[in-house]
Write a protein that holds these residues in place. Structure first.
Motif, mmCIF file in Angstrom:
data_model
loop_
_atom_site.group_PDB
_atom_site.id
_atom_site.type_symbol
_atom_site.label_atom_id
_atom_site.label_comp_id
_atom_site.label_asym_id
_atom_site.label_seq_id
_atom_site.Cartn_x
_atom_site.Cartn_y
_atom_site.Cartn_z
ATOM 1 N N GLY A 50 71.255 59.523 55.300
ATOM 2 C CA GLY A 50 71.848 60.638 54.603
ATOM 3 C C GLY A 50 72.130 61.867 55.522
ATOM 4 O O GLY A 50 72.952 62.213 56.012
ATOM 5 N N HIS A 51 70.734 62.229 56.315
ATOM 6 C CA HIS A 51 70.879 63.165 57.263
ATOM 7 C C HIS A 51 71.221 62.551 58.484
ATOM 8 O O HIS A 51 72.244 63.458 59.067
ATOM 9 C CB HIS A 51 69.373 63.815 57.577
ATOM 10 C CG HIS A 51 69.241 64.865 58.524
ATOM 11 N ND1 HIS A 51 69.819 66.088 58.336
ATOM 12 C CD2 HIS A 51 68.626 64.660 59.442
ATOM 13 C CE1 HIS A 51 69.646 66.633 59.122
ATOM 14 N NE2 HIS A 51 68.803 66.121 60.090
ATOM 15 N N THR A 52 70.971 61.612 58.731
ATOM 16 C CA THR A 52 71.478 60.696 59.826
ATOM 17 C C THR A 52 71.525 59.243 59.323
ATOM 18 O O THR A 52 70.917 58.886 58.355
ATOM 19 C CB THR A 52 70.901 60.736 61.372
ATOM 20 O OG1 THR A 52 69.604 59.989 61.077
ATOM 21 C CG2 THR A 52 70.683 62.127 61.831
ATOM 22 N N GLU A 53 72.185 58.442 60.139
ATOM 23 C CA GLU A 53 72.304 56.979 59.751
ATOM 24 C C GLU A 53 70.796 56.376 59.728
ATOM 25 O O GLU A 53 70.765 55.544 58.791
ATOM 26 C CB GLU A 53 73.314 56.211 60.625
ATOM 27 C CG GLU A 53 74.549 56.785 60.835
ATOM 28 C CD GLU A 53 74.849 57.797 62.063
ATOM 29 O OE1 GLU A 53 75.622 57.819 62.688
ATOM 30 O OE2 GLU A 53 73.665 58.673 62.374
ATOM 31 N N GLY A 54 70.004 56.662 60.761
ATOM 32 C CA GLY A 54 68.950 56.010 60.967
ATOM 33 C C GLY A 54 67.628 57.089 60.598
ATOM 34 O O GLY A 54 66.656 56.592 61.056
ATOM 35 N N SER A 55 67.898 57.898 59.829
ATOM 36 C CA SER A 55 66.780 58.697 59.384
ATOM 37 C C SER A 55 65.717 57.827 58.717
ATOM 38 O O SER A 55 65.937 56.951 57.814
ATOM 39 C CB SER A 55 66.992 59.708 58.329
ATOM 40 O OG SER A 55 67.702 60.790 59.034
ATOM 41 N N SER B 299 58.117 62.975 56.513
ATOM 42 C CA SER B 299 59.682 62.750 56.216
ATOM 43 C C SER B 299 60.534 63.235 56.750
ATOM 44 O O SER B 299 61.926 62.947 56.401
ATOM 45 C CB SER B 299 59.518 63.591 54.704
ATOM 46 O OG SER B 299 59.483 64.883 54.947
ATOM 47 N N GLY B 300 60.425 63.750 58.124
ATOM 48 C CA GLY B 300 61.388 64.063 59.077
ATOM 49 C C GLY B 300 62.140 65.145 58.187
ATOM 50 O O GLY B 300 61.767 66.096 57.770
ATOM 51 N N ASP B 301 63.656 64.942 58.292
ATOM 52 C CA ASP B 301 64.404 65.835 57.550
ATOM 53 C C ASP B 301 65.205 65.252 56.589
ATOM 54 O O ASP B 301 66.235 65.637 55.940
ATOM 55 C CB ASP B 301 65.644 66.395 58.558
ATOM 56 C CG ASP B 301 65.221 67.360 59.566
ATOM 57 O OD1 ASP B 301 63.805 67.495 59.733
ATOM 58 O OD2 ASP B 301 65.973 67.670 60.505
ATOM 59 N N VAL B 302 64.500 64.170 55.608
ATOM 60 C CA VAL B 302 64.975 63.767 54.594
ATOM 61 C C VAL B 302 64.418 64.719 53.331
ATOM 62 O O VAL B 302 65.461 65.069 52.649
ATOM 63 C CB VAL B 302 64.411 62.276 54.282
ATOM 64 C CG1 VAL B 302 64.563 61.878 53.061
ATOM 65 C CG2 VAL B 302 64.804 61.226 55.516
ATOM 66 N N LEU B 303 63.226 65.086 53.511
ATOM 67 C CA LEU B 303 62.811 65.878 52.358
ATOM 68 C C LEU B 303 61.828 67.094 52.931
ATOM 69 O O LEU B 303 61.144 67.004 53.832
ATOM 70 C CB LEU B 303 61.849 64.912 51.442
ATOM 71 C CG LEU B 303 61.111 65.730 50.286
ATOM 72 C CD1 LEU B 303 61.883 66.235 49.030
ATOM 73 C CD2 LEU B 303 60.076 64.977 49.432
ATOM 74 N N PHE B 304 62.206 68.154 52.341
ATOM 75 C CA PHE B 304 61.440 69.296 52.733
ATOM 76 C C PHE B 304 60.675 70.040 51.292
ATOM 77 O O PHE B 304 60.986 69.571 50.140
ATOM 78 C CB PHE B 304 62.444 70.543 53.293
ATOM 79 C CG PHE B 304 63.067 70.270 54.470
ATOM 80 C CD1 PHE B 304 62.333 69.462 55.481
ATOM 81 C CD2 PHE B 304 64.626 70.522 54.459
ATOM 82 C CE1 PHE B 304 63.308 69.073 56.726
ATOM 83 C CE2 PHE B 304 65.237 69.973 55.620
ATOM 84 C CZ PHE B 304 64.545 69.409 56.656
ATOM 85 N N ALA B 305 59.892 71.044 51.571
ATOM 86 C CA ALA B 305 59.445 71.717 50.383
ATOM 87 C C ALA B 305 60.515 72.454 49.596
ATOM 88 O O ALA B 305 61.127 73.671 50.244
ATOM 89 C CB ALA B 305 58.207 72.760 50.877
ATOM 90 N N GLY B 306 60.979 71.921 48.636
ATOM 91 C CA GLY B 306 61.957 72.534 47.884
ATOM 92 C C GLY B 306 63.361 72.346 48.306
ATOM 93 O O GLY B 306 64.161 73.180 47.665
ATOM 94 N N ILE C 118 66.305 69.732 50.964
ATOM 95 C CA ILE C 118 66.472 68.453 51.495
ATOM 96 C C ILE C 118 67.181 68.626 52.844
ATOM 97 O O ILE C 118 67.606 69.862 53.328
ATOM 98 C CB ILE C 118 67.089 67.304 50.744
ATOM 99 C CG1 ILE C 118 68.596 68.088 50.419
ATOM 100 C CG2 ILE C 118 66.398 66.812 49.639
ATOM 101 C CD1 ILE C 118 69.580 66.921 49.798
ATOM 102 N N GLY C 119 67.470 67.613 53.747
ATOM 103 C CA GLY C 119 68.068 67.753 54.992
ATOM 104 C C GLY C 119 69.507 68.013 54.787
ATOM 105 O O GLY C 119 70.175 67.277 53.867
ATOM 106 N N ARG C 120 70.185 68.469 55.325
ATOM 107 C CA ARG C 120 71.726 68.795 55.701
ATOM 108 C C ARG C 120 72.260 67.279 55.821
ATOM 109 O O ARG C 120 71.845 66.526 56.590
ATOM 110 C CB ARG C 120 72.399 70.095 56.350
ATOM 111 C CG ARG C 120 72.027 69.442 57.998
ATOM 112 C CD ARG C 120 72.110 70.889 58.622
ATOM 113 N NE ARG C 120 73.743 71.208 58.622
ATOM 114 C CZ ARG C 120 74.179 72.208 59.469
ATOM 115 N NH1 ARG C 120 73.165 72.957 60.164
ATOM 116 N NH2 ARG C 120 75.526 72.665 59.290
#
Length: 233
Positions: A140-145, A169-176, A178-180
């Protein structure tokens, strides 16, 4: 589990060092821009030896220092769908952003691909540096996240939190948040599926070590994160 977190010098990307304890081998997760000196200090303080570098995805701000950390038997682990990004991540960054970064650090950005790269797949189970972990593909954030799940938590957490597992979680999930998904390789529909099928099923007792910003828990995100509302697990 010994866990040390510190932000990179650019984009405030969180770099994590994980180990079973002092004096052991360790995992370095997402070594971003300008982390080398701090990383050396952390390794020396805790007498740690990098066994592998785990990359949650291939964006420059998460991989920039991977090659200096790797070498010898130390490989970089990345999902197969983001493997291509390690060939030249500088080419994927906006020229204006790159120029700003080079001006900030006073030197031209360079890149050398790591010699040893291990491609991982969804639900693959690994044991590296004595830490069993599972790869959770969450595009979602990248193809291979991916997110890396461990059945343990860092030492010293409050007992009343009831936490018994960790997800990086990398850039999949943040506090409050999600990744762009508007960068090349991003996909809003894929992100929605990842949130529904990969993130939401995580137990409330999961500590979430995010790619940017503070750590959080699945209990907290399930109750407050607006991007998780209305998604059925």
């Amino acid at each position: 589990m010994l866990a040390v977190a510190f932000p990179a010098a650019a984009f405030a990307t969180n770099c994590y060092v994980l180990a079973t304890g002092p004096g052991e081998e360790c995992l370095v997760v997402d070594p971003g821009i300008g982390v080398e000196e701090t990383l050396r200090e952390v390794l020396a303080e805790h007498r740690l030896r990098p066994a592998a570098v785990l990359l949650t995805h291939g964006h420059l701000d998460h991989v920039y220092s991977v090659t200096p950390v790797c070498g010898g038997d130390t490989a970089a682990y990345v999902h197969a769908d983001d493997r291509y990004r390690l060939a030249d991540p500088l080419s994927t960054i906006d020229p204006g952003t790159l120029a700003m970064m080079e001006s900030q650090f006073g030197q031209r950005a360079t890149w050398r691909e790591p010699e040893r790269v291990v491609e991982v797949t969804d639900r693959q189970r690994l044991e590296v540096a004595g830490l069993p972990l599972e790869v959770l593909h969450a595009p979602g954030h990248t193809e291979g996240s991916v997110m890396f799940a461990l059945d343990t938590v860092p030492d010293g957490l409050p007992a009343d939190e009831g936490l018994d597992r960790t997800v990086v979680s990398g850039d999949v999930l943040f506090a409050g948040s999600i990744g762009r998904t508007d960068l090349p390789g991003g996909d809003g529909a894929a992100m929605q599926r990842s949130l529904r099928d990969v993130v939401l099923p995580l137990p409330d007792s999961t500590l979430v070590l995010t790619g940017h910003g503070p750590a959080t828990t699945m209990r907290r995100e399930r109750g407050t994160n607006p991007y998780l509302r209305g998604l059925g697990a």
